[in-house]
Design a protein around this motif. Structure first.
Motif, mmCIF file in Angstrom:
data_model
loop_
_atom_site.group_PDB
_atom_site.id
_atom_site.type_symbol
_atom_site.label_atom_id
_atom_site.label_comp_id
_atom_site.label_asym_id
_atom_site.label_seq_id
_atom_site.Cartn_x
_atom_site.Cartn_y
_atom_site.Cartn_z
ATOM 1 N N GLN A 24 0.843 -1.197 0.000
ATOM 2 C CA GLN A 24 0.000 0.000 0.000
ATOM 3 C C GLN A 24 0.882 1.251 0.000
ATOM 4 N N PRO A 25 0.297 2.417 -0.295
ATOM 5 C CA PRO A 25 1.040 3.671 -0.207
ATOM 6 C C PRO A 25 1.295 4.036 1.257
ATOM 7 N N MET A 26 2.344 4.853 1.457
ATOM 8 C CA MET A 26 2.605 5.366 2.803
ATOM 9 C C MET A 26 3.482 6.606 2.711
ATOM 10 N N ASP A 27 3.446 7.423 3.763
ATOM 11 C CA ASP A 27 4.370 8.537 3.914
ATOM 12 C C ASP A 27 5.547 8.055 4.758
ATOM 13 N N THR A 28 6.770 8.262 4.255
ATOM 14 C CA THR A 28 7.939 7.703 4.934
ATOM 15 C C THR A 28 9.069 8.730 5.006
ATOM 16 N N PRO A 29 9.942 8.664 6.036
ATOM 17 C CA PRO A 29 11.008 9.661 6.176
ATOM 18 C C PRO A 29 12.168 9.433 5.209
ATOM 19 N N VAL A 30 12.684 10.549 4.694
ATOM 20 C CA VAL A 30 13.884 10.542 3.854
ATOM 21 C C VAL A 30 14.720 11.763 4.238
ATOM 22 N N LEU A 31 16.008 11.731 3.902
ATOM 23 C CA LEU A 31 16.881 12.860 4.207
ATOM 24 C C LEU A 31 16.415 14.112 3.479
ATOM 25 N N ASP A 32 16.517 15.246 4.164
ATOM 26 C CA ASP A 32 16.054 16.516 3.630
ATOM 27 C C ASP A 32 17.222 17.325 3.068
ATOM 28 N N GLY A 33 16.945 18.118 2.057
ATOM 29 C CA GLY A 33 17.936 19.055 1.533
ATOM 30 C C GLY A 33 18.938 18.419 0.586
ATOM 31 N N LYS A 34 19.965 19.201 0.242
ATOM 32 C CA LYS A 34 21.001 18.712 -0.679
ATOM 33 C C LYS A 34 21.838 17.631 -0.016
ATOM 34 N N LYS A 35 22.474 16.823 -0.855
ATOM 35 C CA LYS A 35 23.206 15.667 -0.344
ATOM 36 C C LYS A 35 24.356 16.101 0.578
ATOM 37 N N LEU A 36 24.586 15.264 1.569
ATOM 38 C CA LEU A 36 25.660 15.447 2.534
ATOM 39 C C LEU A 36 26.998 15.583 1.821
ATOM 40 N N CYS A 37 27.928 16.341 2.432
ATOM 41 C CA CYS A 37 29.272 16.477 1.871
ATOM 42 C C CYS A 37 30.303 16.032 2.895
ATOM 43 N N PHE A 38 31.127 15.048 2.526
ATOM 44 C CA PHE A 38 32.277 14.662 3.332
ATOM 45 C C PHE A 38 33.501 15.386 2.784
ATOM 46 N N VAL A 39 34.282 15.968 3.668
ATOM 47 C CA VAL A 39 35.518 16.644 3.259
ATOM 48 C C VAL A 39 36.697 15.949 3.921
ATOM 49 N N SER A 40 37.576 15.403 3.101
ATOM 50 C CA SER A 40 38.761 14.692 3.589
ATOM 51 C C SER A 40 39.957 15.634 3.623
ATOM 52 N N ARG A 48 28.360 13.739 -1.454
ATOM 53 C CA ARG A 48 29.357 14.434 -2.246
ATOM 54 C C ARG A 48 30.668 14.469 -1.456
ATOM 55 N N VAL A 49 31.785 14.621 -2.149
ATOM 56 C CA VAL A 49 33.098 14.559 -1.492
ATOM 57 C C VAL A 49 33.950 15.752 -1.895
ATOM 58 N N GLY A 50 34.569 16.377 -0.898
ATOM 59 C CA GLY A 50 35.548 17.426 -1.137
ATOM 60 C C GLY A 50 36.893 17.022 -0.565
ATOM 61 N N HIS A 51 37.960 17.652 -1.053
ATOM 62 C CA HIS A 51 39.306 17.362 -0.570
ATOM 63 C C HIS A 51 40.055 18.654 -0.258
ATOM 64 N N VAL A 52 40.738 18.646 0.881
ATOM 65 C CA VAL A 52 41.653 19.724 1.236
ATOM 66 C C VAL A 52 43.029 19.105 1.426
ATOM 67 N N GLY A 53 44.004 19.565 0.655
ATOM 68 C CA GLY A 53 45.373 19.081 0.798
ATOM 69 C C GLY A 53 46.161 20.020 1.686
ATOM 70 N N LEU A 54 46.650 19.502 2.803
ATOM 71 C CA LEU A 54 47.426 20.304 3.749
ATOM 72 C C LEU A 54 48.667 19.525 4.173
ATOM 73 N N TYR A 55 49.771 20.231 4.413
ATOM 74 C CA TYR A 55 50.914 19.594 5.058
ATOM 75 C C TYR A 55 51.368 20.485 6.209
ATOM 76 N N ARG A 56 52.009 19.874 7.186
ATOM 77 C CA ARG A 56 52.439 20.607 8.365
ATOM 78 C C ARG A 56 53.870 21.096 8.197
ATOM 79 N N ASP A 57 54.051 22.413 8.253
ATOM 80 C CA ASP A 57 55.395 22.977 8.171
ATOM 81 C C ASP A 57 56.225 22.435 9.342
ATOM 82 N N PRO A 58 57.381 21.804 9.066
ATOM 83 C CA PRO A 58 58.148 21.152 10.137
ATOM 84 C C PRO A 58 58.713 22.134 11.168
ATOM 85 N N GLU A 59 58.855 23.390 10.788
ATOM 86 C CA GLU A 59 59.404 24.379 11.722
ATOM 87 C C GLU A 59 58.309 25.038 12.557
#
Length: 210
Positions: free
Chosen positions: A61-77, A97-108
């Motif tokens: 039968q038909p039913m009303d059911t919960p789903v995620l709201d809004g634009k898709k989640l974004c994971f940032v690595s 959705r996936v985003g990337h940030v490239g960072l390195y730690r200055d040794p000094e």
């Protein structure tokens, strides 16, 4: 707004963290367990995502059911070690959705230096979850989140496997609207800014580079 540090004390998370800490854990086993742990952490960090309802047809039968709201989640690595957590997160939410940030730690200076930044569109309309296994000095997390806010992100959470009190303090002070989700807050940092007792360098243990 005051941010909160959420320590995920689920027995499975804590057991898997113990395996990750062991120096004899092999590279392949470390990757496997980290991916499993990331899925469990992802379950906790997404616990209160917004829902709406939609009309569907079940086989009966038909039913009303919960789903995620809004634009898709974004994971940032935060590269490179963030990739180890990202895989488990995507097992949980493969449509994210996936985003990337490239960072390195200055040794000094120990400050974070950006070398790469690539994000999906409409960050201002997405829930953004930043992932990096270690929150040590907090400089990389702060730099990544600052950059995301400059690009319009407004709803940001940070997930790590381990945190040091120093990193937690820096992140909360700089971004008091960003909650932290972690499996443990350890004793602190050593003279080389590694978390102790910790588990060593997460990137090296994921990729077998040391």
């Amino acid at each position: 707004m005051t941010a909160t540090t959420h320590v995920i004390d689920h027995p499975l998370v804590q057991h898997k963290l113990s395996v990750l800490r062991m120096k004899e854990t092999s590279t392949s086993k470390f990757r496997e367990i980290l991916r499993e742990t990331a899925l469990l952490l992802g379950y906790e960090v997404t616990r209160d995502l917004r829902l709406t309802t939609t009309r569907i047809e079940t086989p009966l039968q038909p039913m009303d059911t919960p789903v995620l709201d809004g634009k898709k989640l974004c994971f940032v690595s935060i590269m490179r070690a963030g990739e180890g957590l990202l895989e488990g997160m995507l097992d949980l939410v493969p449509s994210a959705r996936v985003g990337h940030v490239g960072l390195y730690r200055d040794p000094e200076t120990l400050e974070a230096v950006e070398y790469y930044f690539k994000m999906p569109s409409h960050l201002d309309e997405r829930e953004v979850i930043v992932v990096d296994p270690m929150l040590a000095t907090g400089h990389s997390a702060v730099a990544a989140i600052t950059r995301l806010k400059q690009e319009g992100a407004r709803h940001i959470r940070f997930v790590c496997l381990l945190a040091a009190p120093e990193g937690v303090a820096v992140l909360h002070e700089t971004h008091p609207d960003v909650d932290i989700y972690t499996a443990a807050v350890d004793e602190g940092l050593n003279e080389k800014a590694y978390i102790v007792p910790g588990l060593g360098d997460a990137g090296d243990r994921i990729y077998g580079t040391k």
